[in-house]
Each structure stands twice: as structure tokens, then as C-alpha cells.
Write a protein that holds these residues in place. Structure first.
Motif, PDB file in Angstrom:
ATOM      1  N   MET A  97       3.790 -15.603 -23.066  1.00  0.00           N
ATOM      2  CA  MET A  97       2.475 -15.895 -22.491  1.00  0.00           C
ATOM      3  C   MET A  97       2.401 -17.355 -22.041  1.00  0.00           C
ATOM      4  SD  MET A  97       0.652 -13.106 -22.643  1.00  0.00           S
ATOM      5  CE  MET A  97      -0.946 -13.807 -22.260  1.00  0.00           C
ATOM      6  N   PRO A  98       2.097 -17.622 -20.782  1.00  0.00           N
ATOM      7  CA  PRO A  98       1.856 -19.017 -20.372  1.00  0.00           C
ATOM      8  C   PRO A  98       0.637 -19.573 -21.102  1.00  0.00           C
ATOM      9  CG  PRO A  98       2.164 -17.585 -18.460  1.00  0.00           C
ATOM     10  CD  PRO A  98       2.014 -16.690 -19.637  1.00  0.00           C
ATOM     11  N   ALA A  99       0.727 -20.792 -21.557  1.00  0.00           N
ATOM     12  CA  ALA A  99      -0.361 -21.375 -22.352  1.00  0.00           C
ATOM     13  C   ALA A  99      -1.650 -21.463 -21.552  1.00  0.00           C
ATOM     14  CB  ALA A  99       0.048 -22.764 -22.848  1.00  0.00           C
ATOM     15  N   TYR A 100      -1.547 -21.766 -20.253  1.00  0.00           N
ATOM     16  CA  TYR A 100      -2.766 -21.922 -19.462  1.00  0.00           C
ATOM     17  C   TYR A 100      -3.483 -20.578 -19.283  1.00  0.00           C
ATOM     18  CZ  TYR A 100       0.930 -20.957 -15.996  1.00  0.00           C
ATOM     19  OH  TYR A 100       2.003 -20.445 -15.319  1.00  0.00           O
ATOM     20  N   VAL A 101      -2.753 -19.469 -19.300  1.00  0.00           N
ATOM     21  CA  VAL A 101      -3.393 -18.150 -19.233  1.00  0.00           C
ATOM     22  C   VAL A 101      -4.146 -17.858 -20.527  1.00  0.00           C
ATOM     23  CG1 VAL A 101      -2.967 -15.663 -19.071  1.00  0.00           C
ATOM     24  CG2 VAL A 101      -1.742 -17.238 -17.561  1.00  0.00           C
ATOM     25  N   MET A 206       7.677 -31.522 -28.002  1.00  0.00           N
ATOM     26  CA  MET A 206       8.086 -31.781 -26.624  1.00  0.00           C
ATOM     27  C   MET A 206       7.411 -30.815 -25.654  1.00  0.00           C
ATOM     28  SD  MET A 206      12.096 -32.943 -26.819  1.00  0.00           S
ATOM     29  CE  MET A 206      12.664 -31.662 -27.932  1.00  0.00           C
ATOM     30  N   GLU A 207       7.271 -29.545 -26.064  1.00  0.00           N
ATOM     31  CA  GLU A 207       6.567 -28.595 -25.209  1.00  0.00           C
ATOM     32  C   GLU A 207       5.085 -28.963 -25.086  1.00  0.00           C
ATOM     33  OE1 GLU A 207       7.622 -26.226 -23.362  1.00  0.00           O
ATOM     34  OE2 GLU A 207       9.723 -26.212 -23.954  1.00  0.00           O
ATOM     35  N   THR A 208       4.512 -29.491 -26.158  1.00  0.00           N
ATOM     36  CA  THR A 208       3.100 -29.911 -26.118  1.00  0.00           C
ATOM     37  C   THR A 208       2.911 -31.075 -25.158  1.00  0.00           C
ATOM     38  OG1 THR A 208       2.804 -29.202 -28.414  1.00  0.00           O
ATOM     39  CG2 THR A 208       1.178 -30.732 -27.527  1.00  0.00           C
ATOM     40  N   LEU A 209       3.798 -32.050 -25.220  1.00  0.00           N
ATOM     41  CA  LEU A 209       3.708 -33.185 -24.294  1.00  0.00           C
ATOM     42  C   LEU A 209       3.935 -32.754 -22.848  1.00  0.00           C
ATOM     43  CD1 LEU A 209       5.614 -35.941 -26.317  1.00  0.00           C
ATOM     44  CD2 LEU A 209       3.162 -35.850 -25.842  1.00  0.00           C
ATOM     45  N   ALA A 210       4.728 -31.682 -22.668  1.00  0.00           N
ATOM     46  CA  ALA A 210       5.025 -31.216 -21.313  1.00  0.00           C
ATOM     47  C   ALA A 210       3.906 -30.372 -20.723  1.00  0.00           C
ATOM     48  CB  ALA A 210       6.323 -30.407 -21.313  1.00  0.00           C
ATOM     49  N   ASP A 211       2.991 -29.889 -21.563  1.00  0.00           N
ATOM     50  CA  ASP A 211       1.948 -28.996 -21.067  1.00  0.00           C
ATOM     51  C   ASP A 211       0.920 -29.763 -20.233  1.00  0.00           C
ATOM     52  OD1 ASP A 211       0.400 -26.293 -21.341  1.00  0.00           O
ATOM     53  OD2 ASP A 211      -1.059 -27.858 -21.813  1.00  0.00           O
ATOM     54  N   PHE A 212       0.574 -29.175 -19.108  1.00  0.00           N
ATOM     55  CA  PHE A 212      -0.477 -29.750 -18.254  1.00  0.00           C
ATOM     56  C   PHE A 212      -1.654 -28.800 -18.082  1.00  0.00           C
ATOM     57  CE2 PHE A 212      -2.394 -29.901 -14.017  1.00  0.00           C
ATOM     58  CZ  PHE A 212      -2.987 -31.154 -14.067  1.00  0.00           C
ATOM     59  N   GLY A 213      -1.378 -27.524 -17.862  1.00  0.00           N
ATOM     60  CA  GLY A 213      -2.426 -26.579 -17.525  1.00  0.00           C
ATOM     61  C   GLY A 213      -3.497 -26.452 -18.592  1.00  0.00           C
ATOM     62  N   THR A 214      -3.087 -26.326 -19.845  1.00  0.00           N
ATOM     63  CA  THR A 214      -4.053 -26.120 -20.931  1.00  0.00           C
ATOM     64  C   THR A 214      -4.917 -27.347 -21.152  1.00  0.00           C
ATOM     65  OG1 THR A 214      -2.480 -24.617 -22.000  1.00  0.00           O
ATOM     66  CG2 THR A 214      -4.304 -25.447 -23.345  1.00  0.00           C
ATOM     67  N   PHE A 494       2.796 -28.148   1.131  1.00  0.00           N
ATOM     68  CA  PHE A 494       1.510 -27.685   1.628  1.00  0.00           C
ATOM     69  C   PHE A 494       1.600 -26.204   1.999  1.00  0.00           C
ATOM     70  CE2 PHE A 494       1.232 -32.285   2.648  1.00  0.00           C
ATOM     71  CZ  PHE A 494       0.123 -32.576   1.872  1.00  0.00           C
ATOM     72  N   ASN A 495       0.527 -25.473   1.675  1.00  0.00           N
ATOM     73  CA  ASN A 495       0.421 -24.046   2.004  1.00  0.00           C
ATOM     74  C   ASN A 495       1.478 -23.185   1.320  1.00  0.00           C
ATOM     75  OD1 ASN A 495      -1.762 -24.549   3.794  1.00  0.00           O
ATOM     76  ND2 ASN A 495      -0.302 -25.113   5.411  1.00  0.00           N
ATOM     77  N   VAL A 496       2.026 -23.680   0.234  1.00  0.00           N
ATOM     78  CA  VAL A 496       2.989 -22.903  -0.549  1.00  0.00           C
ATOM     79  C   VAL A 496       2.481 -22.817  -1.984  1.00  0.00           C
ATOM     80  CG1 VAL A 496       5.322 -22.822  -1.501  1.00  0.00           C
ATOM     81  CG2 VAL A 496       4.983 -23.466   0.880  1.00  0.00           C
ATOM     82  N   GLU A 497       2.388 -21.616  -2.491  1.00  0.00           N
ATOM     83  CA  GLU A 497       1.969 -21.394  -3.873  1.00  0.00           C
ATOM     84  C   GLU A 497       3.045 -20.602  -4.604  1.00  0.00           C
ATOM     85  OE1 GLU A 497      -0.636 -22.593  -5.299  1.00  0.00           O
ATOM     86  OE2 GLU A 497      -2.056 -23.088  -3.703  1.00  0.00           O
ATOM     87  N   THR A 498       3.257 -20.946  -5.869  1.00  0.00           N
ATOM     88  CA  THR A 498       4.047 -20.092  -6.749  1.00  0.00           C
ATOM     89  C   THR A 498       3.076 -19.290  -7.617  1.00  0.00           C
ATOM     90  OG1 THR A 498       4.184 -21.743  -8.513  1.00  0.00           O
ATOM     91  CG2 THR A 498       5.877 -21.818  -6.794  1.00  0.00           C
ATOM     92  N   LEU A 499       3.605 -18.368  -8.373  1.00  0.00           N
ATOM     93  CA  LEU A 499       2.740 -17.587  -9.263  1.00  0.00           C
ATOM     94  C   LEU A 499       1.970 -18.502 -10.207  1.00  0.00           C
ATOM     95  CD1 LEU A 499       5.150 -14.643 -10.146  1.00  0.00           C
ATOM     96  CD2 LEU A 499       3.090 -14.496  -8.749  1.00  0.00           C
ATOM     97  N   ALA A 500       2.660 -19.504 -10.754  1.00  0.00           N
ATOM     98  CA  ALA A 500       2.023 -20.399 -11.730  1.00  0.00           C
ATOM     99  C   ALA A 500       0.928 -21.239 -11.086  1.00  0.00           C
ATOM    100  CB  ALA A 500       3.076 -21.302 -12.367  1.00  0.00           C
ATOM    101  N   THR A 501       1.204 -21.841  -9.937  1.00  0.00           N
ATOM    102  CA  THR A 501       0.183 -22.688  -9.295  1.00  0.00           C
ATOM    103  C   THR A 501      -0.981 -21.846  -8.773  1.00  0.00           C
ATOM    104  OG1 THR A 501       1.351 -22.596  -7.160  1.00  0.00           O
ATOM    105  CG2 THR A 501       1.897 -24.410  -8.651  1.00  0.00           C
ATOM    106  N   TYR A 502      -0.696 -20.622  -8.337  1.00  0.00           N
ATOM    107  CA  TYR A 502      -1.752 -19.736  -7.852  1.00  0.00           C
ATOM    108  C   TYR A 502      -2.696 -19.364  -8.998  1.00  0.00           C
ATOM    109  CZ  TYR A 502      -3.857 -15.759  -5.358  1.00  0.00           C
ATOM    110  OH  TYR A 502      -4.735 -14.895  -4.756  1.00  0.00           O
ATOM    111  N   VAL A 503      -2.120 -19.007 -10.139  1.00  0.00           N
ATOM    112  CA  VAL A 503      -2.944 -18.666 -11.305  1.00  0.00           C
ATOM    113  C   VAL A 503      -3.779 -19.867 -11.735  1.00  0.00           C
ATOM    114  CG1 VAL A 503      -2.867 -18.044 -13.758  1.00  0.00           C
ATOM    115  CG2 VAL A 503      -1.402 -16.851 -12.125  1.00  0.00           C
ATOM    116  N   LEU A 517      -3.379 -10.369 -11.587  1.00  0.00           N
ATOM    117  CA  LEU A 517      -2.130  -9.651 -11.297  1.00  0.00           C
ATOM    118  C   LEU A 517      -0.919 -10.589 -11.296  1.00  0.00           C
ATOM    119  CD1 LEU A 517      -0.801  -6.963 -10.637  1.00  0.00           C
ATOM    120  CD2 LEU A 517      -1.257  -7.393  -8.209  1.00  0.00           C
ATOM    121  N   PRO A 518      -0.971 -11.766 -10.616  1.00  0.00           N
ATOM    122  CA  PRO A 518       0.150 -12.714 -10.737  1.00  0.00           C
ATOM    123  C   PRO A 518       0.400 -13.151 -12.183  1.00  0.00           C
ATOM    124  CG  PRO A 518      -1.229 -13.316  -8.887  1.00  0.00           C
ATOM    125  CD  PRO A 518      -1.945 -12.215  -9.595  1.00  0.00           C
ATOM    126  N   ALA A 519      -0.666 -13.348 -12.961  1.00  0.00           N
ATOM    127  CA  ALA A 519      -0.485 -13.719 -14.375  1.00  0.00           C
ATOM    128  C   ALA A 519       0.218 -12.611 -15.132  1.00  0.00           C
ATOM    129  CB  ALA A 519      -1.850 -14.020 -15.002  1.00  0.00           C
TER     130      ALA A 519
END
Length: 540
Positions: A97-101, A206-214, A494-503, A517-519
Motif C-alpha cells: 500500500m502506498p503511504a499517501y493512499v 530512512m523510508e520515513t525521511l523519504a516520504d513526501f505524499g503523506t 510537463f503534461n506527463v503523469e505517472t500513476l503515483a503523481t496522478y493519484v 482505479l490508478p491507486a
């Protein structure tokens, strides 16, 4: 002197190591050489608050991850109880599970307008938030809760492997001396597990320091969010580099503390009899089942149910053209990075296997440094490297009378892939190496006696034996690249999204339903690596 027969492998290994380390080196040079008034302003105002928040977040997440993961590992390793075999692998599911989800799901449940508080107001007739008390999920405590759930599998997985490797005779000796189960755990088992626990906590930190979305979604401003704001809001690359170096210093300190804590520890185990599971009796067996169920429910099952529910309910509202486009970019990027990471792992490890150990071991160590560096930090380093390369190339074209080509590397998928590869190459190296160490050197020597050169030995001997390890490396790097947000959000074209950035984009706009659905695709893609880890634990 490097033997001529492996000179090519050694040269490629050093080139790969230099390429992967270049963003870190460029970041340090930029931070030292360029002055920044913006950084001085941050230093005088809010930077120390950011540092304090980062430290509180790391300590809190590590403690909570241990609370979730350590008892679960001990219960599933030491005892038999209803559902143990299921929980053996299910406790790893939060890793998918992605943390930001998960952050959005719990906000949607517990926020003022969420399901839980709406139900409370309907049941008791409350009219506003002043009529009752309810905790605020979008705080430091909420971020610690969410991140600890998502990262607890690191503690569970590593300590489970350690418990399985411990000797049953030590537990028997403790019980014969009159210690009960609790004293045996805290006085014998836990001290023997301290090195594994230290490694697990270092990974969690290290994963906590790397997290941005949450942290960004919960408005917990720390050094990671400061890097993002400094670059995108102030466009100050030098200040962002200085902040990134500060975050890098945190990581170095964490690694140093972990190594220092184990420096004088010595553990001797001359017996190999593993721990024997005991059958829990009475209420204890149901309490063990309840605890493991709670961890799986909060960490995976509840968020998964909510994501599936949103995906089904709003399926016809999905913007299919955008979905297919970002799915294509995400799969292209993740596949390219995963294949590149596997190739680099093969090159670096082959050079080490056939060459002089001291000389060829250095590229492997350098190539593995990136995983300890947060994605936000690497993104700033990649910006410096790629923008510098673009400037040099355009200057060259202008010098020979050809018009500038614009952005060639920076602002493209190449920069994103470069950042992902710099960070996740270590996963590929570790996965391939775990299979390579099991192949005896006598097979190499036999191939050499039959007239095969190193390249031929790799193709005809090592590759067939490494198929499972190569597949594992590919899947793990593929998953991490698919979920990566912190580097992608800084480097995406610009004008490019990945699943993560879109979510994340729709999550920030409180329209997660559109991106459900992407999530769900990201979560489902994370299940095969979990199955592989489970199989690895069972083998060990």
C-alpha cells in the motif's frame, strides 16, 4: 592490475557506479559552492521547526512500527494459534500500500466530514465540532500512525527471520532457570534480536525521511516538504541542494548510529536447533489472532476495501484517455528502470566475482548508496546533473554554429528514470547477490577449464541459475518505481503523469475517487513482491 579477461566488466562496473553516484556528488558540490539568501532566510525562521518535526516523525514512526511489527513477528514465529499460516504472509501486505493512499483513506474516514464523525453526529444529535471531542487525523500523530502501519512490515519481516534463526536451547535454558515466557522474551530473545531490530528501524527511519505524499497531505512540514517548496515555489536550486544535504546528513547519522550500536556486540550460537512453535491455549490463542487481525485490518484490509469501493463506484467517471496514457508512461518507466537495475546488478556483481575483490567491490558499494538517500534528495541531484549536461550540450552546438536543442535530459522521462535507477539499483544488486552467493565458485572454475571466458560463463552457467533472483530483482524494482512519488513529482515533464503523481494530484484536490482505479493498479502491482518475500521467509 585487472586481468584482461574481465577488464570490460570492471570498466562497465566503474562507469555504472560513477553514473549512479553523480547526483549525490553534484548535490554536495552545489550546496557547498553556491550561496543562497533563501536558505539563510529559512535558517533564521522555520528551518529548525522543520528539523524538529523530522526528528519527531522519525522517532514516532520507528516506535509505532516496532509496536506493530515486533509482537506480530514473535507470535507467528513462536506460537501456533488460529490463522497463523494466513498471518505469516498477510502481515507483509501493508508493504504493497502506498503511504499517501492510506493517508487519504484514513482522512476520509476520520475527518470532520468523514464517515465516522458523520455517524457520531447522527447518533448523538451533535450539530458542530464544538459539541464533542474527536482527534484530528491530519496532524503529526496521524502521519505517525499511517506511516508506521505501512512501514511495519520491515520490522515484522526482518525480526521474523532473526527469530527463526535463534536457537531453541537458549529458550529451554531460560525456562529451566525459572523464567516465564515474558522474561524469556525480554531477557533472552529480544537482546539477541537487537541487531536485526536496529537494521529494521534504520530502514523505517530512512523510508520515513523519504516520504513526501503523506506528510504533505497531513500538513506536517519537515525537511522533505521544505525541499519541495524551495524548488517549486522559490526556484532556488542552491537552497534546495543545501536542504537536501541536510536530509542526507540525517541519513548518514542514522546509518552511523545503527553501526555504532552493534559495534561491540558479539553473538555466539554453536547450536542450530530452531525455535519450536508452541500451541497457545485458552484466551491467549484468540488474543494472538485478534492482534494479528488488527494489524492486517488497519494496515491493508480496510484501505484496500475502501480503494476497491471507490474504484467500483466511480468506474464510469474514470478519465480513460488519461488513465491509459499515464499507465503507459508508468509501465514504460518502471520496466525500463527495472531492466536497467538488473543489468547493472549483473555487471557490478560479475566484475566482483571474477575480478580482484578489493578493486571490484568498490563499484558495488558506490552503486548501492542511492537507496539510503530519499527520493527528494536524489531528484535535486539529478536536476543539477541533467541541467548541467543540457547546458554543456547546447553550448557545444552554439559553438559549432548549430541552434540550441533545448532540454535534452532535464524535464524529460530520462531524468525521472535516472533518479529512480540511482535510488533502486541497490535493490537489484541485493536481490541478484542473494542468489549469486549460493552458486559455488567451482562452477566458474569448471567453465574456465572448458575454455569459457567470463562473458560466456555468465550466459551459459550463471544466468540459468539466477532466473529466480533476476525475476525477484525485476519485480521489486518495478514496484518501487511504480510507487515512487517524491522524485517523480519534482522531475516529471510537463503534461506527463505517472500513476503515483496522478493519484497524489487528485488526492490533494480531495478528489481521490477519480484516481481510485490508478491507486488500485499500484496496490495490485505490489502483491507479487509480497508473495516472493513470503516464499523467501518460508524457505529460510
Amino acid at each position: 592490475m585487472v586481468p584482461a579477461r574481465i577488464f570490460g566488466f570492471t570498466l562497465l562496473a566503474w562507469l555504472a557506479a560513477i553514473l549512479l553516484f553523480a547526483p549525490i556528488a553534484a548535490l554536495i558540490v552545489e550546496a557547498i559552492s553556491q550561496p543562497s539568501p533563501s536558505f539563510r532566510h529559512l535558517w533564521d525562521t522555520v528551518l529548525w521547526d522543520y528539523i524538529e518535526n523530522s526528528l519527531i516523525l522519525v522517532v514516532g514512526v520507528c516506535l509505532m512500527a516496532v509496536i506493530w511489527g515486533l509482537p506480530s513477528a514473535w507470535l507467528t514465529t513462536r506460537y501456533e494459534f488460529p490463522g497463523r499460516r494466513f498471518f505469516r504472509w498477510a502481515l507483509l501486505l501493508p508493504m504493497a500500500m502506498p503511504a499517501y493512499v492510506v493517508a487519504y483513506i484514513y482522512t476520509d474516514l476520520f475527518d470532520y466530514s468523514g464517515i465516522v464523525q458523520n455517524t457520531i453526529r447522527d447518533l448523538f444529535g451533535f450539530q458542530s465540532a464544538q459539541d464533542y471531542w474527536f482527534f484530528d487525523i491530519r496532524t503529526m500523530g496521524g502521519a505517525i500512525f499511517v506511516l508506521s502501519l505501512v512501514f511495519s512490515p520491515y520490522v515484522y519481516w526482518i525480526t521474523s527471520l532473526n527469530f527463526n534463526a535463534q536457537c531453541q536451547s537458549l529458550v529451554h535454558a531460560s525456562r529451566l532457570l525459572g523464567a516465564n515466557e515474558y522474561k524469556t522474551f525480554f531477557r533472552v530473545v529480544l537482546p539477541l534480536s537487537r541487531p536485526a531490530l536496529a537494521v529494521a528501524c534504520s530502514l523505517v527511519a530512512m523510508e520515513t525521511l523519504a516520504d513526501f505524499g503523506t506528510v504533505s497531505y497531513f500538513s506536517v512540514w519537515n525537511v522533505t516538504t521544505a525541499i519541495y517548496d524551495t524548488w517549486l515555489s522559490l526556484s532556488d536550486l542552491s537552497a534546495a541542494a543545501k536542504l537536501a544535504c541536510l536530509l542526507l546528513l540525517f541519513v548518514v547519522i542514522l546509518i552511523a548510529l545503527e553501526k555504532t550500536s552493534r559495534r561491540r556486540s558479539r553473538y555466539h550460537n554453536q547450536h542450530t536447533m530452531p525455535l519450536i512453535r508452541q500451541q497457545l491455549q485458552g484466551k491467549s490463542r484468540y488474543l494472538a489472532t485478534a492482534w494479528c487481525s488488527l494489524v492486517v485490518f488497519w494496515g491493508f484490509l480496510l484501505p484496500m476495501i475502501m480503494v476497491i469501493n471507490y474504484a467500483v463506484m466511480y468506474l464510469f467517471d474514470t478519465k480513460w484517455a488519461e488513465f491509459y496514457k499515464m499507465l503507459y508512461y508508468s509501465l514504460l518507466l518502471a520496466t525500463t528502470v527495472a531492466v536497467s537495475a538488473v543489468l547493472i546488478a549483473l555487471i557490478v556483481l560479475t566484475a566482483q566475482r571474477f575480478g580482484q575483490r578489493k578493486l571490484t567491490a568498490i563499484p558495488r558499494q558506490i552503486s548501492s548508496l542511492g537507496y539510503a538517500v530519499p527520493g527528494t534528495v536524489l531528484a535535486i541531484g539529478v536536476l543539477i546533473v541533467t541541467s548541467g549536461a543540457d547546458h554543456r550540450i547546447n553550448e557545444f552546438f552554439n559553438a559549432i554554429g548549430i541552434s540550441s536543442r533545448g532540454l535534452i535530459f532535464s524535464g524529460t522521462l530520462i531524468a525521472m528514470g535516472y533518479a529512480f535507477l540511482s535510488r533502486f539499483a541497490a535493490i537489484g544488486i541485493g536481490s541478484v547477490d542473494s542468489g549469486l552467493v549460493k552458486i559455488p565458485y567451482s562452477l566458474d572454475q569448471t567453465a574456465q577449464l572448458c575454455g569459457h571466458r567470463p562473458l560466456s560463463t555468465v550466459k551459459k552457467v550463471l544466468l540459468p541459475l539466477l532466473r529466480n533472483s533476476l525475476l525477484t530483482a525485476f519485480l521489486l524494482v518495478f514496484l518501487e518505481s511504480l510507487k515512487e512519488l517524491s522524485a517523480a513529482i519534482l522531475l516529471r515533464p510537463f503534461n506527463v503523469e505517472t500513476l503515483a503523481t496522478y493519484v497524489y494530484q487528485y488526492m490533494s484536490a480531495e478528489e481521490f475517487e477519480v484516481a481510485a482505479l490508478p491507486a488500485l493498479v499500484i496496490v495490485l502491482a505490489g502483491l507479487p513482491p509480497v508473495i516472493i518475500l513470503t516464499a523467501s521467509m518460508n524457505r529460510k
